[in-house]
Design a protein around this motif. Sequence first.
Motif, PDB file in Angstrom:
ATOM      1  N   ILE A 120       0.835  -1.203   0.000  1.00 31.10           N
ATOM      2  CA  ILE A 120       0.000   0.000   0.000  1.00 31.10           C
ATOM      3  C   ILE A 120       0.871   1.255   0.000  1.00 31.10           C
ATOM      4  O   ILE A 120       0.593   2.215  -0.722  1.00 31.10           O
ATOM      5  CB  ILE A 120      -0.965  -0.014   1.209  1.00 31.10           C
ATOM      6  CG1 ILE A 120      -2.001  -1.118   1.038  1.00 31.10           C
ATOM      7  CG2 ILE A 120      -1.632   1.339   1.408  1.00 31.10           C
ATOM      8  CD1 ILE A 120      -2.814  -1.390   2.276  1.00 31.10           C
ATOM      9  N   ASP A 121       1.933   1.262   0.802  1.00 30.93           N
ATOM     10  CA  ASP A 121       2.855   2.405   0.824  1.00 30.93           C
ATOM     11  C   ASP A 121       3.495   2.622  -0.534  1.00 30.93           C
ATOM     12  O   ASP A 121       3.658   3.759  -0.982  1.00 30.93           O
ATOM     13  CB  ASP A 121       3.932   2.206   1.886  1.00 30.93           C
ATOM     14  CG  ASP A 121       3.393   2.338   3.289  1.00 30.93           C
ATOM     15  OD1 ASP A 121       2.300   2.919   3.455  1.00 30.93           O
ATOM     16  OD2 ASP A 121       4.063   1.854   4.218  1.00 30.93           O
ATOM     17  N   ASN A 122       3.875   1.527  -1.195  1.00 31.93           N
ATOM     18  CA  ASN A 122       4.488   1.623  -2.512  1.00 31.93           C
ATOM     19  C   ASN A 122       3.508   2.223  -3.517  1.00 31.93           C
ATOM     20  O   ASN A 122       3.868   3.104  -4.297  1.00 31.93           O
ATOM     21  CB  ASN A 122       4.957   0.237  -2.973  1.00 31.93           C
ATOM     22  CG  ASN A 122       5.766   0.293  -4.247  1.00 31.93           C
ATOM     23  OD1 ASN A 122       6.332   1.342  -4.582  1.00 31.93           O
ATOM     24  ND2 ASN A 122       5.795  -0.800  -4.966  1.00 31.93           N
ATOM     25  N   ILE A 123       2.265   1.782  -3.492  1.00 34.97           N
ATOM     26  CA  ILE A 123       1.234   2.324  -4.412  1.00 34.97           C
ATOM     27  C   ILE A 123       0.998   3.793  -4.123  1.00 34.97           C
ATOM     28  O   ILE A 123       0.908   4.618  -5.037  1.00 34.97           O
ATOM     29  CB  ILE A 123      -0.082   1.525  -4.271  1.00 34.97           C
ATOM     30  CG1 ILE A 123       0.104   0.081  -4.707  1.00 34.97           C
ATOM     31  CG2 ILE A 123      -1.206   2.184  -5.051  1.00 34.97           C
ATOM     32  CD1 ILE A 123       0.409  -0.111  -6.165  1.00 34.97           C
ATOM     33  N   THR A 124       0.942   4.165  -2.845  1.00 34.53           N
ATOM     34  CA  THR A 124       0.735   5.559  -2.469  1.00 34.53           C
ATOM     35  C   THR A 124       1.876   6.434  -2.960  1.00 34.53           C
ATOM     36  O   THR A 124       1.661   7.528  -3.493  1.00 34.53           O
ATOM     37  CB  THR A 124       0.606   5.685  -0.939  1.00 34.53           C
ATOM     38  OG1 THR A 124      -0.451   4.835  -0.497  1.00 34.53           O
ATOM     39  CG2 THR A 124       0.306   7.118  -0.520  1.00 34.53           C
ATOM     40  N   ASN A 125       3.120   5.965  -2.815  1.00 37.26           N
ATOM     41  CA  ASN A 125       4.279   6.722  -3.284  1.00 37.26           C
ATOM     42  C   ASN A 125       4.271   6.861  -4.797  1.00 37.26           C
ATOM     43  O   ASN A 125       4.631   7.922  -5.327  1.00 37.26           O
ATOM     44  CB  ASN A 125       5.576   6.073  -2.817  1.00 37.26           C
ATOM     45  CG  ASN A 125       5.770   6.210  -1.329  1.00 37.26           C
ATOM     46  OD1 ASN A 125       5.238   7.121  -0.704  1.00 37.26           O
ATOM     47  ND2 ASN A 125       6.535   5.295  -0.739  1.00 37.26           N
ATOM     48  N   LEU A 126       3.864   5.816  -5.494  1.00 43.43           N
ATOM     49  CA  LEU A 126       3.781   5.912  -6.954  1.00 43.43           C
ATOM     50  C   LEU A 126       2.716   6.877  -7.408  1.00 43.43           C
ATOM     51  O   LEU A 126       2.893   7.585  -8.416  1.00 43.43           O
ATOM     52  CB  LEU A 126       3.522   4.517  -7.547  1.00 43.43           C
ATOM     53  CG  LEU A 126       4.672   3.517  -7.457  1.00 43.43           C
ATOM     54  CD1 LEU A 126       4.218   2.145  -7.937  1.00 43.43           C
ATOM     55  CD2 LEU A 126       5.863   3.999  -8.263  1.00 43.43           C
ATOM     56  N   LEU A 127       1.610   6.942  -6.693  1.00 41.08           N
ATOM     57  CA  LEU A 127       0.549   7.875  -7.056  1.00 41.08           C
ATOM     58  C   LEU A 127       0.921   9.321  -6.767  1.00 41.08           C
ATOM     59  O   LEU A 127       0.454  10.237  -7.445  1.00 41.08           O
ATOM     60  CB  LEU A 127      -0.744   7.522  -6.312  1.00 41.08           C
ATOM     61  CG  LEU A 127      -1.439   6.239  -6.770  1.00 41.08           C
ATOM     62  CD1 LEU A 127      -2.617   5.923  -5.867  1.00 41.08           C
ATOM     63  CD2 LEU A 127      -1.881   6.355  -8.212  1.00 41.08           C
ATOM     64  N   LYS A 128       1.760   9.551  -5.763  1.00 40.31           N
ATOM     65  CA  LYS A 128       2.201  10.902  -5.427  1.00 40.31           C
ATOM     66  C   LYS A 128       3.159  11.460  -6.468  1.00 40.31           C
ATOM     67  O   LYS A 128       3.262  12.676  -6.626  1.00 40.31           O
ATOM     68  CB  LYS A 128       2.871  10.924  -4.057  1.00 40.31           C
ATOM     69  CG  LYS A 128       1.891  10.820  -2.923  1.00 40.31           C
ATOM     70  CD  LYS A 128       2.612  10.881  -1.590  1.00 40.31           C
ATOM     71  CE  LYS A 128       1.633  10.734  -0.447  1.00 40.31           C
ATOM     72  NZ  LYS A 128       2.325  10.733   0.858  1.00 40.31           N
ATOM     73  N   GLU A 129       3.885  10.574  -7.176  1.00 40.92           N
ATOM     74  CA  GLU A 129       4.875  11.051  -8.147  1.00 40.92           C
ATOM     75  C   GLU A 129       4.256  11.586  -9.406  1.00 40.92           C
ATOM     76  O   GLU A 129       3.166  11.478  -9.742  1.00 40.92           O
ATOM     77  CB  GLU A 129       5.818   9.897  -8.530  1.00 40.92           C
ATOM     78  CG  GLU A 129       6.707   9.503  -7.406  1.00 40.92           C
ATOM     79  CD  GLU A 129       7.599   8.332  -7.761  1.00 40.92           C
ATOM     80  OE1 GLU A 129       7.504   7.797  -8.872  1.00 40.92           O
ATOM     81  OE2 GLU A 129       8.402   7.944  -6.913  1.00 40.92           O
TER      82      GLU A 129
END
Length: 129
Positions: A120-129
């Motif tokens: 979930i953290d990885n998906i969130t970081n990808l969406l922020k970029e």
Amino acid sequence: MSTPVTIFVFLPGKSPEMESTRQKKVARLIQKELAEIILYHSSGIAPGKMISVTAVRVSPDLALAKAWVSIFPSEKSDETLSELRTRVPKLRYELGQKIRNQLRIVPEIAFFLDDSNDYIDNITNLLKE
């Protein structure tokens, strides 16, 4: 020539991914009690880390309980998981003391790492970029 056709027959209660009501109740009981035991011993298992029992699945004969644990922070979570695995006999004994009036057989415990929070953290970081 005709092409081969595969037919799937689903029998109620016979599907491997279906759990009986008894299995679900035992899994919830084990999850609750195992979480309390791990919370009590968490300072010895992994100081400074939070260990949560996220899910428990029980085999149909109630002899094996697979427990998925989430470890926060996730650094060196493999070491924490291996420490949990070395303490299985003691944890199983304490689990047996707590559930001896509900179950005849205390299941073997197998721990697995639940890395859904990292995902979930990885998906969130990808969406922020």
